[in-house]
Design an enzyme around this catalytic site. Structure first.
Site, short mmCIF file in Angstrom:
data_model
loop_
_atom_site.label_atom_id
_atom_site.label_comp_id
_atom_site.label_asym_id
_atom_site.label_seq_id
_atom_site.Cartn_x
_atom_site.Cartn_y
_atom_site.Cartn_z
CB ALA A 171 -0.86 -0.02 1.25
CD GLU B 153 -2.94 -7.42 2.52
OE1 GLU B 153 -2.48 -6.26 2.40
OE2 GLU B 153 -3.78 -7.74 3.37
CD GLU C 120 1.27 -5.86 5.29
OE1 GLU C 120 2.10 -6.78 5.49
OE2 GLU C 120 0.58 -5.78 4.26
N GLY D 274 0.44 -4.99 0.82
CA GLY D 274 -0.76 -4.93 0.00
C GLY D 274 -0.54 -5.51 -1.39
N1 3HC Z 1 4.65 3.26 -0.12
C1 3HC Z 1 5.13 4.42 -0.59
N2 3HC Z 1 6.37 4.58 -1.05
C2 3HC Z 1 7.18 3.51 -1.02
C3 3HC Z 1 6.76 2.25 -0.54
C4 3HC Z 1 5.42 2.16 -0.08
N3 3HC Z 1 4.91 1.00 0.38
N4 3HC Z 1 7.78 1.39 -0.64
C5 3HC Z 1 8.82 2.07 -1.16
N5 3HC Z 1 8.45 3.34 -1.41
C6 3HC Z 1 9.26 4.41 -2.00
C7 3HC Z 1 10.39 4.83 -1.08
O1 3HC Z 1 9.95 5.81 -0.15
C8 3HC Z 1 11.41 5.37 -2.07
O2 3HC Z 1 10.98 6.67 -2.41
P1 3HC Z 1 12.04 7.78 -2.88
O3 3HC Z 1 12.69 7.25 -4.11
O4 3HC Z 1 11.20 8.98 -3.11
O5 3HC Z 1 12.99 7.92 -1.75
C9 3HC Z 1 11.23 4.48 -3.28
O6 3HC Z 1 9.93 3.88 -3.14
C10 3HC Z 1 12.25 3.38 -3.39
O7 3HC Z 1 12.30 2.67 -2.17
P2 3HC Z 1 13.69 2.19 -1.54
O8 3HC Z 1 14.66 3.31 -1.54
O9 3HC Z 1 13.37 1.54 -0.25
O10 3HC Z 1 14.15 1.13 -2.63
P3 3HC Z 1 14.81 -0.29 -2.43
O11 3HC Z 1 14.99 -0.83 -3.78
O12 3HC Z 1 15.96 -0.21 -1.50
O13 3HC Z 1 13.69 -1.17 -1.68
C11 3HC Z 1 11.51 -2.09 -1.29
C12 3HC Z 1 12.48 -1.44 -2.29
C13 3HC Z 1 12.05 -3.46 -0.87
C14 3HC Z 1 10.19 -2.23 -1.95
C15 3HC Z 1 11.42 -1.19 -0.02
O14 3HC Z 1 11.12 0.11 -0.44
C16 3HC Z 1 10.36 -1.62 0.96
O15 3HC Z 1 10.61 -2.49 1.76
N6 3HC Z 1 9.19 -0.96 0.92
C17 3HC Z 1 8.16 -1.12 1.89
C18 3HC Z 1 7.42 -2.41 1.74
C19 3HC Z 1 6.30 -2.47 2.74
O16 3HC Z 1 6.48 -2.27 3.91
N7 3HC Z 1 5.09 -2.78 2.26
C20 3HC Z 1 3.95 -2.88 3.09
C21 3HC Z 1 3.28 -1.57 3.15
S1 3HC Z 1 1.92 -1.56 4.27
C22 3HC Z 1 0.65 -2.31 3.44
O17 3HC Z 1 0.83 -2.74 2.34
C23 3HC Z 1 -0.66 -2.35 4.14
C24 3HC Z 1 -1.64 -3.24 3.50
O18 3HC Z 1 -1.66 -4.45 4.17
C25 3HC Z 1 -3.01 -2.67 3.53
#
Ligand code: 3HC
Length: 701
Positions: free
Chosen positions: A63, A105, A125, A102
């Site tokens: 998400a 999911e 998450e 997400g």
């Molecule tokens: N939402 C918004 N922005 C995100 C994002 C997300 N979930 N994941 C990554 N980004 C953005 C980062 O902020 C970054 O932005 P920037 O370039 O402006 O700085 C850009 O994407 C690149 O991210 P990274 O620098 O972290 O790139 P990497 O290649 O090192 O890593 C990744 C990529 C493994 C995807 C890492 O970004 C990551 O772990 N992201 C989060 C994953 C996550 O936690 N997902 C769950 C979200 S909660 C959810 O989904 C709730 C649902 O259940 C309803």
């Protein structure tokens, strides 16, 4: 907003491609585009099967974290997932990159999942203080069973594609690119040549409810056995997985949604989100955009003590070739053996393979002359913390190193501009402040001196990424970001020590707040003589009007310099690592109070925390005002990654935002009536309060 979704229809197959760089986060625009595309495909009689794919480097990684805490925008992610799950035309998810949160999911809602070999799949998450809120807690256990689902969701660690295939999370791993394989499968299914899903769910129908419930009981017991603090998310995940068994699907979904809403609004989740975004922000350096880092392959480390050996090990882990320099053969052998020991322990713990160790060891060289560093691209000095020693070393390095090589100092406090001035190339000099043990601790303060060239700073950030460190940019001052805040923290607790608190009470209060160790436990571990040396160095500059607590000096003079001496603030009988309270220390503190005419007063744990946090935030504000840190979240990140500040509290600046700036400013004013010079609130407090702003407003995007 441009439509970030594209649809192509051919041979009865609609391929819907999501395209929201960089990580296809499921923003409102992407959700709306995807839902509209699904609805169009459902209405199109030429479409029999839908392939859902993603453009760019990854399938949706989650998400959109930036949307949390803002008013919800339709369609929600659960709505999109439910539309896919309810689709009468089969949906095939074509995964690559990182299918996380997400994103996973979304894939779980599809009829089947294909994945490229390098894909990683996970539900992280929990690391954000929340739970999968788009059906993940309901669909995952139905697909792969409760035990595996709970492990993925409460651990938050992604699995490889191979493991995902093993546990039934993906139906097939594709040899090459996933999209052509998914489209071929879709065509086969449309033509009646292939059944979907390819693999039966491990848990659906045949799941043994007794085993399912046993997995839940085990998960609850494992969580209860985890060390405190017990954040709510993991427990709520277990509740939701239980609900998946006990409730009809729609009620289970509603149960999950309610738990998600509750967690996403919690202060812990807000802090963890803040930490996630702070990490990304710290890595972005707009002024370095377009600046190419210098080549970095061969690195020199001068000094093979604990710090130098740790730095060398960190460099090796990034695939760099390292020359370790010590003053003589004995010291060199000791330094190399420290690296060997770190490697041995890592292999014994299963954190490193024997092959990786051999490969790393093949890239270390030792030398006793700095002439051996002539061909290196970067040299990091980790010698004794003494300005004269460092200045002499830098002058020597300047003579030896090739033009364009970078000279870095690991100093914790000293003036890097003065060290740079000892060379004829101050533009090549930078601070790389590692934290001990350097191969473990995540933080790297990149200290940019007045004349440091932009490509040298860019190289330092590239290096940090390569060796897996969290880099934060800092300016030159005594202690940079982290140690300045640490000094303020210790000053505040030292005042309390003198006023009536015991070191043990202070440690308990800060451990209760969430630090792994209290300030006096840390001092004992690091050695009291280090901060004593610094106090002595700064003594001539100290304003005599400033309140000065000499308890630490008294302990040092008595030889009670911490764990390695068997006693410091605590006693360590027979080399114990866990200290016991020491009545003699309490007597020494009491004598000190008496000598100053201080009548001890009762101090509560709440007051200890309040003062400690106010002192840290106030020093943070001064650091911002002086331009030493770029933004408040960089300060928070330093404390989180290097000083044990609990991540789920978000750091001192975030904590001040949560407490309310007016409240903290008023506390500072009240404390300043006792000790004006230390507690006086910096000017920025009033400016922010007047304009209704918070530290978060200074962070930018
Ligand atoms: N939402 C918004 N922005 C995100 C994002 C997300 N979930 N994941 C990554 N980004 C953005 C980062 O902020 C970054 O932005 P920037 O370039 O402006 O700085 C850009 O994407 C690149 O991210 P990274 O620098 O972290 O790139 P990497 O290649 O090192 O890593 C990744 C990529 C493994 C995807 C890492 O970004 C990551 O772990 N992201 C989060 C994953 C996550 O936690 N997902 C769950 C979200 S909660 C959810 O989904 C709730 C649902 O259940 C309803």
């Amino acid at each position: 907003m441009t439509e970030p979704v594209e649809t192509r229809v051919a041979d009865g197959v609609a391929t819907i491609t999501l395209d929201n760089p960089p990580v296809n986060a499921l923003s409102a625009g992407l959700r709306a585009g995807a839902l509209a595309a699904i609805e169009r495909a459902l209405a199109d009689p030429a479409v029999a099967v839908i392939v859902l794919a993603a453009a760019g480097r990854t399938w949706p990684a989650g998400a959109d974290i930036r949307e949390f805490g803002r008013p919800p925008q339709a369609p929600s992610l659960p709505e999109l997932c439910n539309a896919i799950a309810a689709s009468p035309k089969p949906v095939i998810a074509a995964l690559h990159g990182t299918a996380l949160g997400g994103g996973l999911e979304l894939a779980l809602a599809a009829r089947c999942r294909l994945a490229e070999a390098g894909t990683r799949l996970g539900l992280p998450e929990v690391t954000l203080g929340i739970l999968p809120g788009a059906g993940g807690t309901q669909r995952l256990p139905r697909l792969i069973g409760a035990r595996e689902a709970l492990a993925m969701m409460t651990g938050g660690v992604p699995v490889t594609a191979a493991r995902a295939a093993e546990i039934g999370l993906v139906d097939r791993i594709t040899e090459g690119a996933v999209l052509p394989a998914a489209e071929a499968l879709a065509r086969d299914h449309a033509a009646g040549r292939a059944d979907l899903p390819l693999a039966p769910a491990r848990a659906a129908g045949g799941a043994d409810p007794a085993d399912y419930l046993a997995a839940i009981t085990e998960a609850r017991a494992a969580l209860a056995a985890r060390p405190a603090p017990h954040l709510p998310a993991p427990g709520r995940i277990v509740d939701c997985v239980e609900a998946a068994l006990l409730l009809p699907e729609d009620e289970g979904m509603a149960y999950e949604r309610a738990a998600f809403e509750e967690l996403v609004a919690s202060p812990e989740a807000a802090a963890l989100r803040h930490a996630f975004l702070a990490e990304r922000r710290a890595a972005r350096q707009p002024d370095l955009a377009g600046v190419s880092p210098r080549k970095l392959e061969r690195v020199g480390v001068v000094g093979g003590g604990l710090m130098g050996a740790g730095i060398a090990t960190a460099m090796l882990s990034g695939g760099l070739t390292v020359t370790l320099v010590e003053r003589d053969a004995t010291a060199l052998a000791a330094g190399l053996s420290r690296i060997a020991t770190i490697h041995e322990r890592a292999v014994a713990r299963g954190q490193m393979t024997a092959e990786a160790r051999e490969a790393d060891w093949g890239r270390v060289h030792g030398a006793t002359e700095i002439g051996a560093l002539a061909g290196t691209d970067l040299v990091i000095e980790a010698v004794f913390e003494d300005e004269a020693v460092k200045i002499a070393l830098f002058a020597d390095l300047d003579r030896v190193l090739r033009p364009g090589a970078i000279l870095a100092t690991n100093t914790s406090y000293l003036d890097i501009n003065r060290i740079a001035a000892a060379t004829a190339r101050p533009e090549d000099v930078i601070g790389l402040h590692f934290f001990s043990p350097a191969h473990v601790m995540k933080l790297l303060e990149i200290v940019v001196a007045d004349q440091t060239a932009a490509d040298v700073t860019a190289t330092a950030f590239a290096l940090a990424r390569r060796i897996g460190k969290t880099a934060v940019r800092a300016g030159v001052c005594d202690g940079f970001i982290g140690n300045r805040i640490l000094t303020a923290y210790r000053t505040a607790t030292d005042f309390l020590l003198e006023d009536g608190a015991s070191p043990y009470q202070i440690d308990r209060a800060m451990v209760g707040f969430g630090f792994p160790l209290g300030p006096y436990q840390v001092l004992d571990m690091a050695g009291l003589e280090i901060s004593w040396a610094r106090r002595k160095r700064l003594a001539p500059l100290r304003d005599p009007a400033r309140r000065y607590v000499a308890i630490g000096d008294r302990l040092c003079k008595a030889g009670w310099i911490g764990q390695k001496a068997g006693r410091g603030y605590y006693r360590y009988p027979e080399g114990a690592r866990q200290g016991v309270e020491d009545p003699e220390v309490l007597a020494l503190i009491a004598a000190e109070r008496e000598a100053k005419g201080i009548v001890p007063r009762a101090v509560s744990a709440a007051e200890i925390r309040r003062r400690a946090l106010a002192a840290m935030a106030n020093e943070g504000v001064r650091i911002l005002e002086e331009g030493i840190a770029r933004c408040p979240s960089d300060i928070d990140l330093v404390l989180l990654a290097g000083y044990g500040f609990p991540r789920w509290r978000g750091g001192p600046m975030h904590s001040a935002d949560r407490a309310g700036l007016l409240q903290v400013r008023n506390d500072l004013r009240a404390f300043a009536r006792e000790e004006e010079l230390f507690w006086r609130p910096a000017d920025l407090w009033d400016e922010l309060i007047r304009n209704g702003r918070h530290f978060a407003d200074l962070n930018g995007a």
